[in-house]
Design a protein around this motif. Structure first.
Motif, mmCIF file in Angstrom:
data_model
loop_
_atom_site.group_PDB
_atom_site.id
_atom_site.type_symbol
_atom_site.label_atom_id
_atom_site.label_comp_id
_atom_site.label_asym_id
_atom_site.label_seq_id
_atom_site.Cartn_x
_atom_site.Cartn_y
_atom_site.Cartn_z
ATOM 1 N N ALA A 184 3.754 2.893 12.543
ATOM 2 C CA ALA A 184 4.471 4.174 12.488
ATOM 3 C C ALA A 184 5.940 3.962 12.149
ATOM 4 C CB ALA A 184 4.336 4.893 13.826
ATOM 5 N N TRP A 185 6.542 2.948 12.730
ATOM 6 C CA TRP A 185 7.957 2.636 12.463
ATOM 7 C C TRP A 185 8.153 2.281 10.991
ATOM 8 C CZ3 TRP A 185 12.756 2.943 14.214
ATOM 9 C CH2 TRP A 185 13.721 2.071 13.745
ATOM 10 N N PHE A 186 7.232 1.510 10.434
ATOM 11 C CA PHE A 186 7.334 1.102 9.032
ATOM 12 C C PHE A 186 7.105 2.274 8.085
ATOM 13 C CE2 PHE A 186 5.188 -0.484 5.163
ATOM 14 C CZ PHE A 186 6.229 -1.246 4.636
ATOM 15 N N LEU A 187 6.072 3.080 8.357
ATOM 16 C CA LEU A 187 5.718 4.173 7.448
ATOM 17 C C LEU A 187 6.559 5.420 7.647
ATOM 18 C CD1 LEU A 187 1.827 3.841 7.499
ATOM 19 C CD2 LEU A 187 3.401 3.103 5.702
ATOM 20 N N ASN A 188 7.379 5.438 8.688
ATOM 21 C CA ASN A 188 8.254 6.586 8.919
ATOM 22 C C ASN A 188 9.429 6.597 7.956
ATOM 23 O OD1 ASN A 188 9.028 8.944 10.469
ATOM 24 N ND2 ASN A 188 10.666 7.693 11.339
ATOM 25 N N LYS A 189 9.659 5.463 7.333
ATOM 26 C CA LYS A 189 10.770 5.357 6.385
ATOM 27 C C LYS A 189 10.292 5.737 4.991
ATOM 28 C CE LYS A 189 12.608 1.658 9.228
ATOM 29 N NZ LYS A 189 12.954 0.229 9.316
ATOM 30 N N ALA A 190 11.246 5.784 4.074
ATOM 31 C CA ALA A 190 10.930 6.154 2.687
ATOM 32 C C ALA A 190 10.294 4.960 1.985
ATOM 33 C CB ALA A 190 12.189 6.606 1.961
ATOM 34 N N VAL A 191 9.025 4.732 2.271
ATOM 35 C CA VAL A 191 8.287 3.616 1.675
ATOM 36 C C VAL A 191 7.411 4.166 0.549
ATOM 37 C CG1 VAL A 191 6.631 1.763 2.110
ATOM 38 C CG2 VAL A 191 8.275 2.415 3.878
ATOM 39 N N LYS A 192 7.415 3.478 -0.573
ATOM 40 C CA LYS A 192 6.612 3.916 -1.707
ATOM 41 C C LYS A 192 5.130 3.822 -1.353
ATOM 42 C CE LYS A 192 6.067 3.273 -6.694
ATOM 43 N NZ LYS A 192 6.472 2.484 -7.879
ATOM 44 N N GLY A 193 4.391 4.907 -1.548
ATOM 45 C CA GLY A 193 2.970 4.928 -1.234
ATOM 46 C C GLY A 193 2.676 5.109 0.241
ATOM 47 N N ALA A 194 3.660 5.626 1.008
ATOM 48 C CA ALA A 194 3.480 5.778 2.457
ATOM 49 C C ALA A 194 2.321 6.714 2.789
ATOM 50 C CB ALA A 194 4.770 6.295 3.089
ATOM 51 N N VAL A 195 2.173 7.786 2.027
ATOM 52 C CA VAL A 195 1.102 8.746 2.286
ATOM 53 C C VAL A 195 -0.260 8.093 2.084
ATOM 54 C CG1 VAL A 195 0.063 10.924 1.561
ATOM 55 C CG2 VAL A 195 2.556 10.700 1.662
ATOM 56 N N ALA A 196 -0.379 7.292 1.028
ATOM 57 C CA ALA A 196 -1.642 6.601 0.761
ATOM 58 C C ALA A 196 -1.958 5.608 1.880
ATOM 59 C CB ALA A 196 -1.562 5.870 -0.579
ATOM 60 N N PHE A 197 -0.925 4.876 2.348
ATOM 61 C CA PHE A 197 -1.124 3.921 3.440
ATOM 62 C C PHE A 197 -1.567 4.637 4.717
ATOM 63 C CE2 PHE A 197 1.569 0.889 1.002
ATOM 64 C CZ PHE A 197 0.677 -0.182 1.023
ATOM 65 N N ARG A 198 -0.972 5.768 5.011
ATOM 66 C CA ARG A 198 -1.351 6.536 6.204
ATOM 67 C C ARG A 198 -2.819 6.957 6.129
ATOM 68 N NH1 ARG A 198 3.790 10.729 6.411
ATOM 69 N NH2 ARG A 198 5.436 9.140 6.562
ATOM 70 N N THR A 199 -3.224 7.417 4.956
ATOM 71 C CA THR A 199 -4.620 7.848 4.782
ATOM 72 C C THR A 199 -5.587 6.684 4.955
ATOM 73 O OG1 THR A 199 -3.859 9.546 3.212
ATOM 74 C CG2 THR A 199 -6.209 9.016 3.216
ATOM 75 N N ILE A 200 -5.245 5.552 4.346
ATOM 76 C CA ILE A 200 -6.107 4.365 4.426
ATOM 77 C C ILE A 200 -6.225 3.882 5.872
ATOM 78 C CG2 ILE A 200 -6.291 1.926 3.786
ATOM 79 C CD1 ILE A 200 -4.944 2.735 1.102
ATOM 80 N N LEU A 201 -5.111 3.870 6.596
ATOM 81 C CA LEU A 201 -5.119 3.377 7.973
ATOM 82 C C LEU A 201 -5.812 4.345 8.928
ATOM 83 C CD1 LEU A 201 -1.476 1.987 8.070
ATOM 84 C CD2 LEU A 201 -3.565 0.633 8.246
ATOM 85 N N PHE A 202 -5.757 5.637 8.613
ATOM 86 C CA PHE A 202 -6.399 6.626 9.481
ATOM 87 C C PHE A 202 -7.896 6.743 9.210
ATOM 88 C CE2 PHE A 202 -7.689 11.058 10.386
ATOM 89 C CZ PHE A 202 -7.415 11.081 11.751
#
Length: 317
Positions: free
Chosen positions: A117-135
């Motif tokens: 959550a700490w890593f993906l809360n920042k402006a990371v490229k592809g963050a939405v895709a990573f959230r979907t994959i992890l969920f």
């Protein structure tokens, strides 16, 4: 005077109407709770004091605390034989396995969830895709997940090949090794649940006031100190909620164990709920199974009460 009485009657009718509407919204939920939770629990409490092998209710025999005595009693090996002794210590083994699984799984899941959550809360490229994959594992079929992990944890599976590539020799199937089977269950559980709790922590992180970070930056705090002294304290209520939910979930673990190891090898992954299932639907000892279920209920209730008593200390108001 007459107008005041009429107004009071009108207000009374309105209040009763509003109350009836409120109860009508609550009724479906309460009926569902009563039918699917309250009645089964009450019936299970009754069954824990009787002997019943299923079938006709006429075969039910009241035995009082005999079921609990059978569960807790430790027999002497010399008098009863080794087989009898080991049957009676099932509760101890399943409780030990369940506690170990809970103590390891809960912290690991929370740590990985907070880190992601700490890593993906920042402006990371592809963050939405990573959230979907992890969920995704949290909503995927548990049978499919366990079958895939059983394949990956085989003797010549990808996990062992990966370990061997880094100089860690391991040439056994994880789920067939009594010392590693419980770790296979933990690995799958952490991998599956960390995405769900990551989403919860993401919501909590987005609610942390930016002014706190600005003040910490002015005071010279680096990223680690900001995380330690700003982020973690602000996440205490979320961690409190997540820990309660996870502990209750860990004590009720069944599906992963049933699919991957079925409590084996030996009894290395036998949990309280698998013990209940085996007594109820394999041995048809519904009285014994209900008594174990009551023990599980008391354990979970006690842990929950202890956690709520510590709420003011570990969670913000």
């Amino acid at each position: 005077m007459v107008q005041k009485k009429a107004a009071k009657r009108k207000m009374g009718k309105l209040e009763r109407k509003n109350t009836l509407i409120a109860y009508s919204f609550l009724a479906p939920n309460f009926i569902g709770f009563a039918v699917f939770t309250l009645v089964p629990v009450l019936f299970s409490i009754f069954l824990s004091f009787v002997s019943w092998k299923g079938g006709s209710f006429d075969t039910i025999q009241w035995v009082g605390l005999e079921n609990y005595d059978t569960i807790f009693k430790t027999a002497k090996v010399a008098e009863k034989g080794i087989g009898y002794f080991f049957n009676k210590v099932d509760l101890g083994i399943t409780l030990k396995n369940t506690l170990f699984y809970t103590v390891v799984t809960v912290p690991l899941t929370l740590v990985f969830a907070i880190a992601l959550a700490w890593f993906l809360n920042k402006a990371v490229k592809g963050a939405v895709a990573f959230r979907t994959i992890l969920f995704f594992p949290y909503v995927a079929s548990m049978v499919a997940i366990c079958v895939c992990w059983n394949f990956m944890l085989m003797k010549n599976g990808p996990v062992n090949q990966f370990l061997n590539a880094f100089g860690i020799p391991f040439n056994k199937s994880w789920t067939a090794d009594s010392s590693m089977a419980i770790w296979a269950i933990i690995l799958v559980s952490v991998w599956r649940n960390m995405g769900y709790y990551m989403i919860i922590y993401l919501a909590a992180l987005q609610g942390v006031p930016a002014e706190l970070y600005e003040a910490a930056t002015i005071d010279g705090a680096g990223r680690w100190k900001q995380f330690r002294h700003v982020t973690l304290p602000q996440l205490r209520p979320t961690t409190f909620f997540a820990s309660i939910m996870m502990i209750i979930s860990c004590f009720k673990i069944y599906d992963v164990v049933a699919i991957m190891t079925d409590g084996g090898p030996g009894r290395s992954t036998k949990m309280l709920v698998t013990y209940i299932y085996a007594e109820a639907f394999n041995n048809f000892n519904f009285g014994i199974a209900s008594a174990i279920a009551m023990i599980l209920l008391i354990l979970v209730l006690t842990i929950t009460i202890i956690q709520f008593s510590m709420e003011k200390k570990f969670a913000n108001d």
